[in-house]
Write a protein that holds these residues in place. Sequence first.
Motif, PDB file in Angstrom:
ATOM      1  N   VAL A 168       0.859  -1.183   0.000  1.00  0.00           N
ATOM      2  CA  VAL A 168       0.000   0.000   0.000  1.00  0.00           C
ATOM      3  C   VAL A 168       0.894   1.230   0.000  1.00  0.00           C
ATOM      4  O   VAL A 168       1.743   1.390   0.892  1.00  0.00           O
ATOM      5  CB  VAL A 168      -0.925   0.013   1.230  1.00  0.00           C
ATOM      6  CG1 VAL A 168      -1.764   1.289   1.256  1.00  0.00           C
ATOM      7  CG2 VAL A 168      -1.827  -1.221   1.230  1.00  0.00           C
ATOM      8  N   LEU A 169       0.721   2.115  -0.969  1.00  0.00           N
ATOM      9  CA  LEU A 169       1.517   3.325  -1.098  1.00  0.00           C
ATOM     10  C   LEU A 169       0.589   4.522  -0.931  1.00  0.00           C
ATOM     11  O   LEU A 169      -0.294   4.754  -1.761  1.00  0.00           O
ATOM     12  CB  LEU A 169       2.199   3.400  -2.474  1.00  0.00           C
ATOM     13  CG  LEU A 169       3.411   2.528  -2.776  1.00  0.00           C
ATOM     14  CD1 LEU A 169       3.142   1.048  -2.555  1.00  0.00           C
ATOM     15  CD2 LEU A 169       3.873   2.769  -4.215  1.00  0.00           C
ATOM     16  N   GLN A 170       0.755   5.279   0.152  1.00  0.00           N
ATOM     17  CA  GLN A 170      -0.108   6.442   0.379  1.00  0.00           C
ATOM     18  C   GLN A 170       0.359   7.584  -0.514  1.00  0.00           C
ATOM     19  O   GLN A 170       1.511   8.017  -0.434  1.00  0.00           O
ATOM     20  CB  GLN A 170      -0.085   6.855   1.847  1.00  0.00           C
ATOM     21  CG  GLN A 170      -1.121   7.902   2.220  1.00  0.00           C
ATOM     22  CD  GLN A 170      -2.552   7.386   2.114  1.00  0.00           C
ATOM     23  OE1 GLN A 170      -2.788   6.180   2.249  1.00  0.00           O
ATOM     24  NE2 GLN A 170      -3.496   8.265   1.851  1.00  0.00           N
ATOM     25  N   ILE A 171      -0.549   8.071  -1.355  1.00  0.00           N
ATOM     26  CA  ILE A 171      -0.200   9.110  -2.340  1.00  0.00           C
ATOM     27  C   ILE A 171      -0.557  10.503  -1.839  1.00  0.00           C
ATOM     28  O   ILE A 171       0.288  11.396  -1.776  1.00  0.00           O
ATOM     29  CB  ILE A 171      -0.930   8.841  -3.671  1.00  0.00           C
ATOM     30  CG1 ILE A 171      -0.613   7.426  -4.186  1.00  0.00           C
ATOM     31  CG2 ILE A 171      -0.542   9.896  -4.708  1.00  0.00           C
ATOM     32  CD1 ILE A 171       0.816   7.191  -4.547  1.00  0.00           C
ATOM     33  N   THR A 174      -4.601  11.287   4.128  1.00  0.00           N
ATOM     34  CA  THR A 174      -4.245  10.317   5.161  1.00  0.00           C
ATOM     35  C   THR A 174      -5.339   9.274   5.281  1.00  0.00           C
ATOM     36  O   THR A 174      -6.499   9.525   4.959  1.00  0.00           O
ATOM     37  CB  THR A 174      -4.030  10.995   6.524  1.00  0.00           C
ATOM     38  OG1 THR A 174      -5.231  11.688   6.896  1.00  0.00           O
ATOM     39  CG2 THR A 174      -2.868  11.968   6.473  1.00  0.00           C
ATOM     40  N   LYS A 175      -4.965   8.100   5.783  1.00  0.00           N
ATOM     41  CA  LYS A 175      -5.931   7.017   5.939  1.00  0.00           C
ATOM     42  C   LYS A 175      -5.519   6.162   7.135  1.00  0.00           C
ATOM     43  O   LYS A 175      -4.354   5.785   7.264  1.00  0.00           O
ATOM     44  CB  LYS A 175      -5.994   6.155   4.670  1.00  0.00           C
ATOM     45  CG  LYS A 175      -7.311   5.436   4.477  1.00  0.00           C
ATOM     46  CD  LYS A 175      -7.429   4.902   3.056  1.00  0.00           C
ATOM     47  CE  LYS A 175      -8.871   4.506   2.748  1.00  0.00           C
ATOM     48  NZ  LYS A 175      -9.031   4.039   1.368  1.00  0.00           N
ATOM     49  N   LEU A 214      -1.693   6.236   7.810  1.00  0.00           N
ATOM     50  CA  LEU A 214      -0.695   6.392   6.754  1.00  0.00           C
ATOM     51  C   LEU A 214      -0.728   7.822   6.229  1.00  0.00           C
ATOM     52  O   LEU A 214      -1.806   8.380   5.966  1.00  0.00           O
ATOM     53  CB  LEU A 214      -0.970   5.421   5.610  1.00  0.00           C
ATOM     54  CG  LEU A 214      -0.776   3.927   5.863  1.00  0.00           C
ATOM     55  CD1 LEU A 214      -0.871   3.169   4.545  1.00  0.00           C
ATOM     56  CD2 LEU A 214       0.549   3.639   6.546  1.00  0.00           C
ATOM     57  N   PRO A 216       1.234  10.639   3.289  1.00  0.00           N
ATOM     58  CA  PRO A 216       1.895  10.572   1.978  1.00  0.00           C
ATOM     59  C   PRO A 216       3.358  10.164   2.099  1.00  0.00           C
ATOM     60  O   PRO A 216       4.102  10.711   2.918  1.00  0.00           O
ATOM     61  CB  PRO A 216       1.748  11.999   1.437  1.00  0.00           C
ATOM     62  CG  PRO A 216       0.482  12.494   2.067  1.00  0.00           C
ATOM     63  CD  PRO A 216       0.481  11.904   3.455  1.00  0.00           C
ATOM     64  N   SER A 237      -8.420  10.804   0.521  1.00  0.00           N
ATOM     65  CA  SER A 237      -7.254   9.914   0.550  1.00  0.00           C
ATOM     66  C   SER A 237      -7.100   9.224  -0.792  1.00  0.00           C
ATOM     67  O   SER A 237      -8.071   8.725  -1.363  1.00  0.00           O
ATOM     68  CB  SER A 237      -7.416   8.858   1.647  1.00  0.00           C
ATOM     69  OG  SER A 237      -6.457   7.827   1.504  1.00  0.00           O
ATOM     70  N   HIS A 239      -4.565   6.230  -2.385  1.00  0.00           N
ATOM     71  CA  HIS A 239      -3.440   5.312  -2.219  1.00  0.00           C
ATOM     72  C   HIS A 239      -3.418   4.306  -3.357  1.00  0.00           C
ATOM     73  O   HIS A 239      -4.442   3.999  -3.959  1.00  0.00           O
ATOM     74  CB  HIS A 239      -3.467   4.614  -0.857  1.00  0.00           C
ATOM     75  CG  HIS A 239      -4.429   3.478  -0.737  1.00  0.00           C
ATOM     76  ND1 HIS A 239      -5.685   3.600  -0.173  1.00  0.00           N
ATOM     77  CD2 HIS A 239      -4.333   2.171  -1.102  1.00  0.00           C
ATOM     78  CE1 HIS A 239      -6.309   2.435  -0.193  1.00  0.00           C
ATOM     79  NE2 HIS A 239      -5.506   1.540  -0.754  1.00  0.00           N
ATOM     80  N   THR A 241      -2.507   0.429  -4.396  1.00  0.00           N
ATOM     81  CA  THR A 241      -2.294  -0.920  -3.894  1.00  0.00           C
ATOM     82  C   THR A 241      -1.642  -1.735  -5.003  1.00  0.00           C
ATOM     83  O   THR A 241      -2.219  -1.899  -6.080  1.00  0.00           O
ATOM     84  CB  THR A 241      -3.617  -1.595  -3.476  1.00  0.00           C
ATOM     85  OG1 THR A 241      -4.128  -0.933  -2.318  1.00  0.00           O
ATOM     86  CG2 THR A 241      -3.389  -3.055  -3.136  1.00  0.00           C
TER      87      THR A 241
END
Length: 401
Positions: A168-171, A174-175, A214, A216, A237, A239, A241
């Motif tokens: 999982v890459l947070q772009i 926030t989450k 999470l 960025p 948010s 992200h 995957t």
Amino acid sequence: MSTTRTDFQDTGALEGAGVLETRLIDIGRERFAGDIWGRTALLTRCASDFSDLFSAQAVDELISRRGLRTPFLRVAKGGSTFPDSSFTSSAGVGATISDQLDDTALWRKFADGATLVLQALHRTWEPVSDFSAKLSTELGHPVQANAYITPPQNRGFDDHYDVHDVFVLQIEGTKRWIIHEPVHPDPLRSQPWTDHRSAVAEAAKGEAYIDTVLEPGDALYLPRGWLHAAQAQGEVSIHLTLGVHSWTRYALAEQLAQAALAVLGDDPEMRRTLPLGVDGPGAEIDTVRARLAVALAEADSTPLFHRAWREQGRPAPLGPLAQLAAVDGLSPESRVRLRGALEARLEGSRLTTRVGWFDFPEADLPSVTRLLDGEVHAAHDLGVELVEELLRAGVLVPVEQ
């Protein structure tokens, strides 16, 4: 156990390391392979700046300007997925295909709290496609990519597990992620979380293994089977995957059984009809079991593995006009290279690739072997006729002078 990160340390990425080490983890490949891969979750703070891969602008362009169709997008809210017909329509004169994304309908659902899931970005967005291909090569397992765009304070899916590993890459935004350990470790693709719905719901009530927000640049790795739910905080948010479709021992067993059955198909005794009036396997099962054991010992599933691996991915993009110009303008000085992500293998005199297989005379094999290094070569070094053949086949691509 409730924590904000998994506590592993390493000296950092090695020189020449790939995207796994330089952008997704901070513990080094060997430590990840030995302690984390397929075993436990890993949270990496400030893993990388992912803005070069995806962004809010990319979301808007894909939805409103690219003419995407289902199933390149799903829409979910409160754990349920909306029917495709609720956010698709035709695009008017000259583009009357009825399942194209309707940006107005999508906007209304998004404004009402729905999560937008852009699927298969490894096919539709070049930066993600390139990154996914590199990661797949490094891991040795196929990789797909989805993006999840969730409005503030909303969640798209209830607690569940995936049947593939994920990064999982947070772009942006926030989450909050709540992670629990598996109720069914290492699920196969035929064993979805809905098979264990009650156990998943019960486990989700317990203490979380990871409960964190999470931001960025953060990255989270989850092996298949790990329970998770995520909720956007005070802003939208986004992200990515990256789903890793791991090869398993079970999959290899399937292929070995398939190869053994092919061996048994050449055995006259195994093709023989069972006795008249047979009322079950009876004594025949012992004969079959013995011959199957021998066939398993003799079977070679390696070709099946490589074929399945090739079929689970696509080669790098190829432009037909640029390819035609390369063929028409071919000269001894023309520069070419092997097309990316072909999964090319030379077995004897046969080259197998994702775009077909090709047999070569003995005289061409040294040149074919050379081009497999992926480097740029001049046509006169390989043989102009061979280069033309492989350009026409889509195996080689031109390199700008």
